[in-house]
Motif scaffolding. Structure first.
Motif, mmCIF file in Angstrom:
data_model
loop_
_atom_site.group_PDB
_atom_site.id
_atom_site.type_symbol
_atom_site.label_atom_id
_atom_site.label_comp_id
_atom_site.label_asym_id
_atom_site.label_seq_id
_atom_site.Cartn_x
_atom_site.Cartn_y
_atom_site.Cartn_z
ATOM 1 N N ALA A 252 0.853 -1.203 0.000
ATOM 2 C CA ALA A 252 0.000 0.000 0.000
ATOM 3 C C ALA A 252 0.879 1.240 0.000
ATOM 4 O O ALA A 252 0.764 2.111 0.862
ATOM 5 N N TYR A 253 1.751 1.358 -0.991
ATOM 6 C CA TYR A 253 2.725 2.443 -1.017
ATOM 7 C C TYR A 253 2.057 3.801 -0.842
ATOM 8 O O TYR A 253 1.049 4.113 -1.465
ATOM 9 N N ALA A 254 2.645 4.620 0.025
ATOM 10 C CA ALA A 254 2.189 5.992 0.212
ATOM 11 C C ALA A 254 3.410 6.883 0.338
ATOM 12 O O ALA A 254 4.385 6.527 1.005
ATOM 13 N N ALA A 255 3.357 8.026 -0.320
ATOM 14 C CA ALA A 255 4.484 8.956 -0.307
ATOM 15 C C ALA A 255 4.453 9.793 0.960
ATOM 16 O O ALA A 255 4.302 11.012 0.932
ATOM 17 N N THR A 256 4.609 9.129 2.085
ATOM 18 C CA THR A 256 4.588 9.796 3.388
ATOM 19 C C THR A 256 5.740 9.274 4.235
ATOM 20 O O THR A 256 6.234 8.157 4.019
ATOM 21 N N THR A 257 6.159 10.055 5.221
ATOM 22 C CA THR A 257 7.200 9.583 6.128
ATOM 23 C C THR A 257 6.663 8.472 7.030
ATOM 24 O O THR A 257 7.417 7.607 7.473
ATOM 25 N N THR A 258 5.379 8.509 7.321
ATOM 26 C CA THR A 258 4.784 7.496 8.190
ATOM 27 C C THR A 258 4.835 6.118 7.538
ATOM 28 O O THR A 258 5.319 5.153 8.138
ATOM 29 N N TRP A 259 4.347 6.023 6.292
ATOM 30 C CA TRP A 259 4.358 4.722 5.616
ATOM 31 C C TRP A 259 5.782 4.247 5.369
ATOM 32 O O TRP A 259 6.106 3.071 5.563
ATOM 33 N N ARG A 260 6.643 5.152 4.961
ATOM 34 C CA ARG A 260 8.017 4.755 4.640
ATOM 35 C C ARG A 260 8.780 4.289 5.865
ATOM 36 O O ARG A 260 9.764 3.561 5.750
ATOM 37 N N ASN A 261 8.341 4.709 7.044
ATOM 38 C CA ASN A 261 8.935 4.209 8.286
ATOM 39 C C ASN A 261 8.110 3.102 8.923
ATOM 40 O O ASN A 261 8.318 2.756 10.090
ATOM 41 N N SER A 262 7.155 2.559 8.149
ATOM 42 C CA SER A 262 6.326 1.423 8.601
ATOM 43 C C SER A 262 5.601 1.723 9.903
ATOM 44 O O SER A 262 5.353 0.820 10.707
ATOM 45 N N TRP A 263 5.241 2.983 10.099
ATOM 46 C CA TRP A 263 4.569 3.381 11.339
ATOM 47 C C TRP A 263 3.057 3.352 11.136
ATOM 48 O O TRP A 263 2.514 4.141 10.380
ATOM 49 N N ALA A 264 2.381 2.438 11.825
ATOM 50 C CA ALA A 264 0.923 2.369 11.790
ATOM 51 C C ALA A 264 0.382 3.447 12.726
ATOM 52 O O ALA A 264 0.277 3.256 13.944
ATOM 53 N N VAL A 265 0.049 4.576 12.189
ATOM 54 C CA VAL A 265 -0.399 5.734 12.980
ATOM 55 C C VAL A 265 -1.666 5.374 13.753
ATOM 56 O O VAL A 265 -2.574 4.725 13.215
ATOM 57 N N PRO A 266 -1.766 5.758 15.032
ATOM 58 C CA PRO A 266 -2.988 5.494 15.803
ATOM 59 C C PRO A 266 -4.227 6.048 15.090
ATOM 60 O O PRO A 266 -4.177 7.114 14.481
ATOM 61 N N GLN A 267 -5.310 5.315 15.188
ATOM 62 C CA GLN A 267 -6.516 5.701 14.462
ATOM 63 C C GLN A 267 -7.005 7.093 14.860
ATOM 64 O O GLN A 267 -7.530 7.850 14.024
ATOM 65 N N GLU A 268 -6.850 7.449 16.134
ATOM 66 C CA GLU A 268 -7.294 8.770 16.571
ATOM 67 C C GLU A 268 -6.560 9.880 15.829
ATOM 68 O O GLU A 268 -7.150 10.911 15.489
ATOM 69 N N MET A 269 -5.282 9.657 15.554
ATOM 70 C CA MET A 269 -4.513 10.658 14.831
ATOM 71 C C MET A 269 -4.923 10.687 13.352
ATOM 72 O O MET A 269 -5.032 11.761 12.743
ATOM 73 N N ASN A 270 -5.159 9.518 12.776
ATOM 74 C CA ASN A 270 -5.677 9.471 11.406
ATOM 75 C C ASN A 270 -6.989 10.244 11.302
ATOM 76 O O ASN A 270 -7.204 11.017 10.366
ATOM 77 N N ASP A 271 -7.863 10.028 12.257
ATOM 78 C CA ASP A 271 -9.176 10.679 12.237
ATOM 79 C C ASP A 271 -9.047 12.199 12.360
ATOM 80 O O ASP A 271 -9.766 12.952 11.694
ATOM 81 N N LEU A 272 -8.124 12.653 13.214
ATOM 82 C CA LEU A 272 -7.941 14.090 13.398
ATOM 83 C C LEU A 272 -7.376 14.728 12.128
ATOM 84 O O LEU A 272 -7.764 15.841 11.753
ATOM 85 N N THR A 273 -6.479 14.022 11.455
ATOM 86 C CA THR A 273 -5.926 14.540 10.203
ATOM 87 C C THR A 273 -7.018 14.700 9.159
ATOM 88 O O THR A 273 -7.074 15.709 8.441
#
Length: 527
Positions: free
Chosen positions: A440-461
């Motif tokens: 699920a390639y994404a041009a983000t620092t989060t995906w490239r560092n394999s960091w599964a961002v907490p859902q609450e933070m995804n929702d706030l974004t």
């Protein structure tokens, strides 16, 4: 990654360069490290130097221009109308504009260019697909009229957000006729556009030799006025010492990558130094695919193992300032708090309390050029005090960025600039990752560092993107910055300031806050 190839490359680049004597009066000659370029097709270009090239060769419907980099102005569109529901924008194209080929700019070229980005779905496509565009619906979302283009978008976005998206690099307009004459299979001309250009901009691309040379030729028919300089030659010079020598000898007019010590040692009677605030933030990140780096205590300790002031007071002087949030200082909504200082004893205590088994050895990928190698050595020394040992892996810009996109690194020392002028650009990069799977390639620092961002933070974004009230929206972005600052595997350390040395007879160079705001069309050389 083998270290042999970078070593050989460095040896070759360190060889004496042929002297150019005095540079031609009608040509600007620039010494610059350009080896970060991976692609120059606007549908694929995503590196800093490729962004500079695209901006000088192509135009967009609306754009920030050399004359005023703070104001969104008409580009290939002379005017536009927004419907009452803020779901559709109709652009009226300028009359009489032609591509470098001589072909007229048509509404069909705009439809082709924007649709092409979505269909190819290369690295920067996400900027446009935010508007709800897909390969299946893009033909309905972007349509041509009689001298007009109508753009529809799906989502509760403010028109200002949409306009900023359309002013971004992948929204550059290309010549459909010329591009499709060079298409190979279903690549929509991608291979050809990675060696050539098909734009309307103030310059056309006359020569591109990767990691060697870029030559731009002035477009005398440019709708905003012909460039003041006839041509621009950008020579790839990786070594800053060589750049300084070429500048002092008069073999180049401008040096783009000098160190602070070199800047300080220049003869200001013969040369000029200009400083330009930059939007890029520099960070250290840890790949969460590596189990020894997943303990949040490692992230917390890391924040106290960076010698922030030590670096900015020495080899980074004039190049960077301490900044610890993902949205740059100087932009509305930036968090300018800097709560972390160099405190190895505190870092040791954090690691001890969490029971982290030390020492650990971590590879650190870094671009093999100043000031990145110096930063890496500083981090290597300071982190070793707490039992985190960095093994530095230098490489060219393209090699390091490729490893980052593959998620094959352990730790990464890199930088990030906004893709467009809206805080969502960096929020999505640093605070959002809804699908962490490998495919699920994404041009983000989060995906490239394999960091599964907490859902609450995804929702706030997501909520911040659609918030209509400006004050409430700004507070959401401040909250996101605090969360990333306090608890993420991405340690934001600095914001860049950029110093450029040039001959006294060079004026008019514009270097805005991002690579998309580097302009040569106003440059003049006094006779």
């Amino acid at each position: 990654m083998s270290l042999i190839r970078p070593a050989l490359l460095a040896a070759v680049l360190a060889m004496p360069l042929p002297a150019l004597a005095d540079t031609p009066a009608d040509t600007l000659v620039v010494a610059q490290n350009i080896d970060d370029i991976v692609a120059i097709d606007p549908a694929q270009a995503y590196e800093f130097t490729s962004g500079e090239l695209v901006t000088n060769v192509y135009d967009r419907l609306v754009q920030y221009d050399a004359a005023d980099t703070t104001t969104l102005a008409p580009g290939l569109a002379s005017s536009w109308e927004i419907d009452a529901e803020a779901k559709t924008i109709t652009f009226t194209l300028r009359d009489g504009v032609t591509f470098h080929s001589g072909n007229p700019v048509r509404p069909e070229d705009v439809v082709f260019s924007l649709s092409r980005v979505v269909q190819l779905n290369l690295t920067p496509a996400f900027i446009l697909t935010q508007l709800g565009w897909t390969p299946e619906n893009v033909a309905e979302m972007i349509t041509a009229g009689d001298g007009t283009v109508t753009i529809r978008y799906a989502g509760d976005f403010s028109p200002a957000f949409v306009m900023n998206v359309l002013a971004a690099r992948p929204a550059s307009i290309v010549d459909e006729v010329t591009v499709m004459e060079h298409a190979e299979g279903d690549d929509l001309g991608n291979a050809w556009l990675n060696a050539n250009s098909a734009g309307t901009g103030p310059f056309s691309l006359r020569m591109f030799r990767p990691a060697e040379l870029i030559r731009l030729q002035a477009n005398d028919a440019y709708f905003n006025g012909a460039p003041a300089i006839d041509s621009v030659i950008i020579r790839h010079v990786s070594e800053s010492a060589t750049q300084q020598l070429l500048l002092e000898q008069g073999d180049v007019d401008m040096a783009r990558n000098l160190t602070p010590d070199q800047i300080a040692g220049l003869d200001t009677d013969a040369l000029t130094v200009e400083t330009f605030p930059q939007a890029a933030v520099h960070f250290l990140s840890f790949n969460q695919a590596d189990e020894q780096l997943t303990n949040p205590a490692v992230w917390q300790a890391a924040r106290y193992l960076v010698n922030y002031e030590g670096m900015v007071d020495s080899f980074l002087a004039g190049q960077m300032e301490v900044h610890q949030a993902f949205w740059p200082n100087g932009f509305p909504g930036a968090l300018n708090d800097t709560p972390y200082t160099y405190d190895p004893e505190r870092a040791e205590q954090i690691l001890s309390d969490a029971g982290v088994d030390l020492p650990i050895t971590v590879t650190l990928d870094v671009i093999n050029a100043a000031p990145f190698t110096d930063m890496a050595q500083s981090l290597q020394a300071s982190f070793a005090e707490a039992g985190i040992n960095f093994e530095i892996l230098p490489g060219s810009g393209s090699q390091v960025i490729t490893r980052y996109r593959e998620r094959s690194h352990q730790a990464m020392l890199l930088y990030w600039g906004p893709d467009f002028m809206d805080p969502h650009s960096n929020a999505k990069a640093f605070a959002y990752n809804s699908d962490n799977s490998q495919d699920a390639y994404a041009a983000t620092t989060t995906w490239r560092n394999s960091w599964a961002v907490p859902q609450e933070m995804n929702d706030l974004t997501t909520a911040a993107l659609t918030e209509a009230d400006p004050a409430a929206r700004q507070e959401m972005y401040l909250d996101l910055q605090r969360q990333v600052q306090e608890n993420s595997p991405i340690v934001i350390m600095f914001q860049a300031a950029y110093q450029v040395a040039m001959a006294h007879d060079v004026t008019g160079y514009v270097n805005g806050a991002t690579s998309d705001f580097v302009y040569y069309r106003l440059v003049e050389k006094a006779e």
